[in-house]
Design a protein around this motif. Structure first.
Motif, PDB file in Angstrom:
ATOM      1  N   UNK A 210      18.868   8.443  94.357  1.00 41.79           N
ATOM      2  CA  UNK A 210      19.713   9.491  93.803  1.00 41.79           C
ATOM      3  C   UNK A 210      20.787   8.876  92.912  1.00 41.79           C
ATOM      4  N   UNK A 211      20.573   8.985  91.599  1.00 37.38           N
ATOM      5  CA  UNK A 211      21.508   8.423  90.619  1.00 37.38           C
ATOM      6  C   UNK A 211      22.784   9.259  90.596  1.00 37.38           C
ATOM      7  N   UNK A 212      23.907   8.574  90.611  1.00 37.98           N
ATOM      8  CA  UNK A 212      25.201   9.251  90.587  1.00 37.98           C
ATOM      9  C   UNK A 212      26.120   8.610  89.555  1.00 37.98           C
ATOM     10  N   UNK A 213      27.198   9.303  89.263  1.00 39.20           N
ATOM     11  CA  UNK A 213      28.195   8.783  88.329  1.00 39.20           C
ATOM     12  C   UNK A 213      28.727   7.443  88.838  1.00 39.20           C
ATOM     13  N   UNK A 214      28.825   6.480  87.927  1.00 37.73           N
ATOM     14  CA  UNK A 214      29.314   5.156  88.299  1.00 37.73           C
ATOM     15  C   UNK A 214      28.213   4.143  88.552  1.00 37.73           C
ATOM     16  N   UNK A 215      26.977   4.604  88.737  1.00 43.25           N
ATOM     17  CA  UNK A 215      25.864   3.683  88.924  1.00 43.25           C
ATOM     18  C   UNK A 215      25.474   3.034  87.599  1.00 43.25           C
ATOM     19  N   UNK A 216      24.882   1.855  87.694  1.00 46.47           N
ATOM     20  CA  UNK A 216      24.261   1.204  86.543  1.00 46.47           C
ATOM     21  C   UNK A 216      22.776   1.093  86.826  1.00 46.47           C
ATOM     22  N   UNK A 217      21.959   1.599  85.906  1.00 49.86           N
ATOM     23  CA  UNK A 217      20.509   1.612  86.120  1.00 49.86           C
ATOM     24  C   UNK A 217      19.821   0.856  84.991  1.00 49.86           C
ATOM     25  N   UNK A 218      18.679   0.249  85.335  1.00 47.26           N
ATOM     26  CA  UNK A 218      17.856  -0.453  84.353  1.00 47.26           C
ATOM     27  C   UNK A 218      16.535   0.286  84.235  1.00 47.26           C
ATOM     28  N   UNK A 219      16.177   0.676  83.008  1.00 43.58           N
ATOM     29  CA  UNK A 219      14.934   1.414  82.745  1.00 43.58           C
ATOM     30  C   UNK A 219      14.060   0.585  81.817  1.00 43.58           C
ATOM     31  N   UNK A 220      12.911   0.151  82.310  1.00 46.23           N
ATOM     32  CA  UNK A 220      11.954  -0.538  81.450  1.00 46.23           C
ATOM     33  C   UNK A 220      11.147   0.486  80.650  1.00 46.23           C
ATOM     34  N   UNK A 241      23.402   3.288  81.488  1.00 42.42           N
ATOM     35  CA  UNK A 241      21.965   3.072  81.359  1.00 42.42           C
ATOM     36  C   UNK A 241      21.679   1.861  80.485  1.00 42.42           C
ATOM     37  N   UNK A 242      20.900   0.931  81.041  1.00 41.52           N
ATOM     38  CA  UNK A 242      20.398  -0.224  80.295  1.00 41.52           C
ATOM     39  C   UNK A 242      18.901  -0.034  80.133  1.00 41.52           C
ATOM     40  N   UNK A 243      18.403  -0.133  78.904  1.00 41.94           N
ATOM     41  CA  UNK A 243      16.980   0.051  78.661  1.00 41.94           C
ATOM     42  C   UNK A 243      16.354  -1.160  78.002  1.00 41.94           C
ATOM     43  N   UNK A 244      15.083  -1.409  78.314  1.00 44.82           N
ATOM     44  CA  UNK A 244      14.354  -2.479  77.632  1.00 44.82           C
ATOM     45  C   UNK A 244      13.248  -1.864  76.789  1.00 44.82           C
ATOM     46  N   UNK A 245      13.036  -2.436  75.598  1.00 44.48           N
ATOM     47  CA  UNK A 245      12.001  -1.975  74.669  1.00 44.48           C
ATOM     48  C   UNK A 245      11.399  -3.189  73.983  1.00 44.48           C
TER      49      UNK A 245
END
Length: 397
Positions: A210-220, A241-245
């Motif tokens: 459960x993603x909430x405010x203040x979290x840092x997430x990595x999305x490939x 949000x950190x994303x890789x492309x």
């Protein structure tokens, strides 16, 4: 003459034959009922005048007679007769029957293409039958409903995602409890492009972790079909949000879709960059649909008690990981499937409803960047597999 064999648990009549009339001017159809217990055979010209025939058998005979009289409907579909590359997808005629109790028939307007379709085509996931029609997502118009069905009617626009497989077809039969109504605010192409991907994003950010405010997430694969929705949804929930492309073009799209930081993994080491961006703390969760090429690095990006959510394997199946590898940071590892998060009717309606609501309110922006005729599904598969696409792909019957 057609032959029907019935095996009723508590009946002695098992072998039934139906002789259809040749014209409207002849006597009623003739049914032959053979009693397998004593080998007696009785000719009955009319079921309604033969009280000795069990009602269950009589109903089966009438069903057989009706089926014999109905013309066979043929539709076009993609079929897979052997596992392999995109070339195994064949455009063929297939038979389509009438919906039975609890079923509906729909004429597809748009069909979603997903990477899981490639897994089934290659044999990474096993189809229940061979040959089979691939596809797990479609939107269409109801053209017939099974006997006694309520809640659905001819003309309804409905969508489904998940089982049963077989959406790569002009028309198909579906269980009525597996479809959801499409609101007028969402057009069929948009709905087909987001049903499976959107519901996947929903359970990933709302329930799996459960993603909430203040979290840092990595999305490939942040510019992919699910990845772009994950970035938008996580951003809307207040996460960093950190994303890789893989390319600069995809990096620009990921930025538009809510990524605060984008890593071009073909030019940079994503583990080092995530470490820099988080000042060595790591991220709360990694959403990894790439698999083999990113799995170990994803684990390294997590903070203590972080969640590794592996929901795909576009680069191949990850190497086995010993449980002891999770111990130093007390990590959580899960390999979720949407089917387990929409297993009940209530879960399905709630999940799809939240997706459609977020589309209508523009929390989620759907990118249907590629449309192919259904007959050219092999080309669509090749383009997706070779990373020549971004956003969603839709097949049009």
């Amino acid at each position: 003459m057609s032959l029907l064999k019935l095996g009723f648990y508590n009946q002695r009549f098992h072998l039934l034959r139906f002789i259809p009339p040749q014209s409207s001017n002849v006597s009623p159809p003739t049914f032959w009922v053979q009693n397998l217990t004593n080998n007696n055979t009785t000719n009955h010209s009319s079921l309604s005048y033969t009280p000795r025939i069990n009602p269950v058998i009589a109903k089966a005979l009438r069903t057989e007679a009706a089926a014999t009289a109905q013309p066979i409907k043929m539709v076009k579909a993609i079929r897979v007769h052997q596992l392999g590359g995109p070339q195994v997808l064949k455009w063929e005629d297939v038979e389509l029957g009438e919906p039975r109790e609890g079923e509906i028939r729909i004429k597809n307007k748009a069909i979603g293409l997903n990477f899981i379709d490639i897994y089934f085509r290659k044999g990474v996931y096993k189809a229940a039958t061979m040959p089979f029609t691939p596809g797990l997502e479609a939107v269409g118009e109801v053209t017939a409903v099974g006997p006694g069905l309520t809640g659905r009617k001819v003309g309804d626009i409905v969508a489904y995602a998940g089982n049963p497989m077989g959406s790569y077809a002009e028309e198909q039969i579906l269980p009525a409890d597996k479809v959801v109504p499409v609101p007028p605010s969402v057009d069929p192409i948009t709905a087909a492009s987001i049903m499976l991907k959107g519901m996947t994003a929903q359970f990933l950010v709302r329930r799996c972790f459960k993603v909430e405010s203040g979290h840092t997430v990595l999305v490939h694969a942040a510019a992919g079909g699910v990845g772009s929705l994950l970035c938008q949804w996580a951003n809307a929930l207040g996460a960093t949000v950190i994303g890789t492309v893989s390319t600069k073009e995809k990096a620009a799209q990921a930025k538009e879709d809510g990524c605060h930081h984008v890593i071009i993994y073909t030019e940079e080491d994503f583990v080092s960059r995530v470490n820099e961006m988080t000042s060595g703390k790591g991220v709360e969760v990694v959403y990894d649909s790439v698999g083999k090429n990113t799995f170990e690095g994803s684990l390294a990006c997590l903070k203590p008690r972080g969640y590794m959510v592996s929901f795909g394997q576009s680069s191949g199946t990850p190497d086995p990981v010993p449980l002891s590898a999770l111990a130093p940071k007390s990590l959580f590892l899960t390999r979720p499937s949407m089917m387990q998060y929409t297993s009940t009717r209530d879960e399905l309606l709630e999940t799809a409803g939240e997706v459609f609501t977020n589309v209508a309110s523009r929390v989620l922006r759907v990118r249907v960047n590629h449309k192919y005729p259904l007959s050219e599904a092999s080309q669509a598969h090749a383009d997706l597999e070779n990373r020549r696409t971004t956003g969603s792909i839709v097949l049009i019957p």
